[in-house]
Design an enzyme around this catalytic site. Structure first.
Site, PDB file in Angstrom:
ATOM      1  N   SER A   1       5.185 -10.514  11.070  1.00 51.55           N
ATOM      2  CA  SER A   1       4.663 -12.176  11.513  1.00 51.55           C
ATOM      3  C   SER A   1       6.701 -12.761  11.879  1.00 51.55           C
ATOM      4  O   SER A   1       6.634 -13.021  12.257  1.00 51.55           O
ATOM      5  CB  SER A   1       4.317 -12.947  11.218  1.00 51.55           C
ATOM      6  OG  SER A   1       4.618 -12.887  10.171  1.00 51.55           O
TER       7      SER A   1
ATOM      8  N   ASP B   1       1.022  -1.423  -0.126  1.00 48.92           N
ATOM      9  CA  ASP B   1      -0.088   0.226   0.141  1.00 48.92           C
ATOM     10  C   ASP B   1       1.021   0.968   0.149  1.00 48.92           C
ATOM     11  O   ASP B   1       2.252   0.976   0.001  1.00 48.92           O
ATOM     12  CB  ASP B   1      -0.832   0.119   1.672  1.00 48.92           C
ATOM     13  CG  ASP B   1      -0.176  -0.088   2.739  1.00 48.92           C
ATOM     14  OD1 ASP B   1       1.030   1.086   2.371  1.00 48.92           O
ATOM     15  OD2 ASP B   1      -0.910  -0.868   3.420  1.00 48.92           O
TER      16      ASP B   1
ATOM     17  N   HIS C   1       8.440  -5.265  -1.165  1.00 51.27           N
ATOM     18  CA  HIS C   1       7.384  -6.271  -1.737  1.00 51.27           C
ATOM     19  C   HIS C   1       7.100  -5.370  -3.058  1.00 51.27           C
ATOM     20  O   HIS C   1       5.923  -6.503  -3.676  1.00 51.27           O
ATOM     21  CB  HIS C   1       6.305  -6.787  -0.365  1.00 51.27           C
ATOM     22  CG  HIS C   1       7.630  -8.162   0.164  1.00 51.27           C
ATOM     23  ND1 HIS C   1       6.795  -8.532   0.980  1.00 51.27           N
ATOM     24  CD2 HIS C   1       8.940  -7.688  -0.189  1.00 51.27           C
ATOM     25  CE1 HIS C   1       8.445  -9.485   1.872  1.00 51.27           C
ATOM     26  NE2 HIS C   1       9.106  -8.891   0.752  1.00 51.27           N
TER      27      HIS C   1
HETATM   28  N1  APR Z   1      -0.200  -3.125  15.943  1.00 49.58           N
HETATM   29  C1  APR Z   1       1.068  -3.539  15.638  1.00 49.58           C
HETATM   30  N2  APR Z   1       1.001  -4.747  15.393  1.00 49.58           N
HETATM   31  C2  APR Z   1      -0.309  -5.476  14.728  1.00 49.58           C
HETATM   32  C3  APR Z   1      -1.144  -4.615  14.576  1.00 49.58           C
HETATM   33  C4  APR Z   1      -1.281  -3.949  14.509  1.00 49.58           C
HETATM   34  N3  APR Z   1      -2.382  -2.543  14.983  1.00 49.58           N
HETATM   35  N4  APR Z   1      -2.620  -5.953  14.195  1.00 49.58           N
HETATM   36  C5  APR Z   1      -1.775  -6.798  13.528  1.00 49.58           C
HETATM   37  N5  APR Z   1      -0.108  -6.669  13.968  1.00 49.58           N
HETATM   38  C6  APR Z   1       0.734  -7.698  13.726  1.00 49.58           C
HETATM   39  C7  APR Z   1       0.361  -9.088  13.909  1.00 49.58           C
HETATM   40  O1  APR Z   1       0.970  -9.294  15.047  1.00 49.58           O
HETATM   41  C8  APR Z   1       1.227  -9.825  12.733  1.00 49.58           C
HETATM   42  O2  APR Z   1       3.429 -10.715  14.022  1.00 49.58           O
HETATM   43  O3  APR Z   1       1.311  -7.437  12.541  1.00 49.58           O
HETATM   44  C9  APR Z   1       1.448  -8.645  12.185  1.00 49.58           C
HETATM   45  C10 APR Z   1       1.463  -9.231  10.593  1.00 49.58           C
HETATM   46  O4  APR Z   1       1.885  -9.968  10.059  1.00 49.58           O
HETATM   47  P1  APR Z   1       1.787 -11.028   8.844  1.00 49.58           P
HETATM   48  O5  APR Z   1       0.172 -10.568   8.644  1.00 49.58           O
HETATM   49  O6  APR Z   1       2.276 -11.972   8.629  1.00 49.58           O
HETATM   50  O7  APR Z   1       2.504 -10.010   7.647  1.00 49.58           O
HETATM   51  P2  APR Z   1       3.970  -9.597   7.073  1.00 49.58           P
HETATM   52  O8  APR Z   1       5.359  -9.564   8.563  1.00 49.58           O
HETATM   53  O9  APR Z   1       3.369  -7.646   6.802  1.00 49.58           O
HETATM   54  O10 APR Z   1       3.382 -10.340   5.959  1.00 49.58           O
HETATM   55  C11 APR Z   1       5.061 -10.265   5.487  1.00 49.58           C
HETATM   56  O11 APR Z   1       4.310 -11.979   3.910  1.00 49.58           O
HETATM   57  O12 APR Z   1       2.621 -12.605   2.389  1.00 49.58           O
HETATM   58  C12 APR Z   1       3.892 -11.944   2.748  1.00 49.58           C
HETATM   59  O13 APR Z   1       4.324 -10.309   0.721  1.00 49.58           O
HETATM   60  C13 APR Z   1       3.772 -10.194   2.445  1.00 49.58           C
HETATM   61  O14 APR Z   1       4.794  -8.736   2.786  1.00 49.58           O
HETATM   62  C14 APR Z   1       4.160  -9.757   3.081  1.00 49.58           C
HETATM   63  C15 APR Z   1       5.407 -10.908   4.338  1.00 49.58           C
END
Ligand code: APR
Length: 233
Positions: free
Chosen positions: A177, A94, A109
């Site tokens: 994550s 985004d 990404h």
């Molecule tokens: N504030 C802080 N952290 C948050 C919140 C919030 N309001 N809501 C969710 N989270 C945390 C979750 O606890 C989780 O640990 O954000 C993290 C999101 O993790 P993912 O869904 O795995 O997203 P991300 O880490 O960005 O994924 C990495 O995976 O599929 C791919 O390419 C995609 O860029 C992405 C990559």
């Protein structure tokens, strides 16, 4: 902690969650609703381009209706006032960091708001749909795909990221994550190169144990607090 001048910040889906954009790995997150292999790999695209293009058309349309939240605003404020080096490396596709006003942003990404022509290799800003196979503005061929990095593809600008990590005094990871490499490995790289490492995340992530310090909570609260403290120090 030694004096801080150079900062690298890694952001993930969690920083945009409170703007209403789904994360990937939460219960009900994007990867529970869709199979990664179907919509986020070159093989899935080759198998069923219509499905993949429709999936990204929906996401591209949705993100344009969302707004930055206080966490994006705080990082933009840091970007504006921080006199040392700063690089915001985002895994997010985004544009909420930019819409909040941040300038020193790198999309490792890719971004939803670009279309990449697989015929002539040119990338153009794109806000409309791709599933209807519009022609490339440069070469005219109907060969556009989303400019997002799929599993099995190389993230963007890794040399620039590692150069920033090598001189970082502070590495901060926000809302990710720690499940996807190479981004998940940045904390260990930064730490072994001498940076202090801090995690701001809703809950403990897969990589929490690697950080010098890990704070749990919502990005919209933790990030402004951290930025205010840093700018006041
Ligand atoms: N504030 C802080 N952290 C948050 C919140 C919030 N309001 N809501 C969710 N989270 C945390 C979750 O606890 C989780 O640990 O954000 C993290 C999101 O993790 P993912 O869904 O795995 O997203 P991300 O880490 O960005 O994924 C990495 O995976 O599929 C791919 O390419 C995609 O860029 C992405 C990559």
């Amino acid at each position: 902690m030694a004096e801080i001048r150079n900062i690298v910040i890694l952001t993930g889906a969690g920083i945009s969650a409170e703007s209403g954009i789904d994360t990937f790995r939460a219960e009900g997150g994007l990867w529970e609703q869709h199979r990664v292999e179907d919509v986020a790999t070159p093989e899935g695209f080759a198998r069923d381009p219509d499905l993949v293009l429709r999936f990204y058309d929906m996401r591209r349309e949705a993100i344009q209706t969302k707004q930055p939240n206080p966490a994006h605003d705080a990082l933009a404020r840091l970007d504006e006032h921080w006199e040392g080096n700063l690089l915001i490396v985002t895994q997010n596709v985004d544009d909420l960091h930019e819409r909040a006003g941040a300038k020193r942003v790198l999309h490792m990404h890719g971004t939803h708001l670009n279309a990449w022509c697989t015929a002539c290799d040119v990338k153009n800003p794109w806000t409309g749909t791709l599933a209807d196979r519009p022609p490339c503005p440069d070469c005219g061929q109907s060969a556009l795909r989303p400019d997002v990095v799929w599993f099995g593809e190389m993230p963007y600008e890794m040399e620039r990221i590692y150069a920033a990590l090598r001189t970082a005094d502070l590495f901060v990871s926000i809302g990710t994550s720690g499940a996807v490499y190479p981004a998940a490995g940045f904390v260990r790289d930064a730490r072994s190169l001498g940076a202090h490492t801090l995690e701001l995340n809703l809950d403990r992530s897969q990589g929490s144990g690697w950080f010098d310090e890990s704070r749990q909570g919502r990005a919209s609260e933790l990030v402004p607090e951290w930025v205010d403290t840093l700018l006041d120090s």
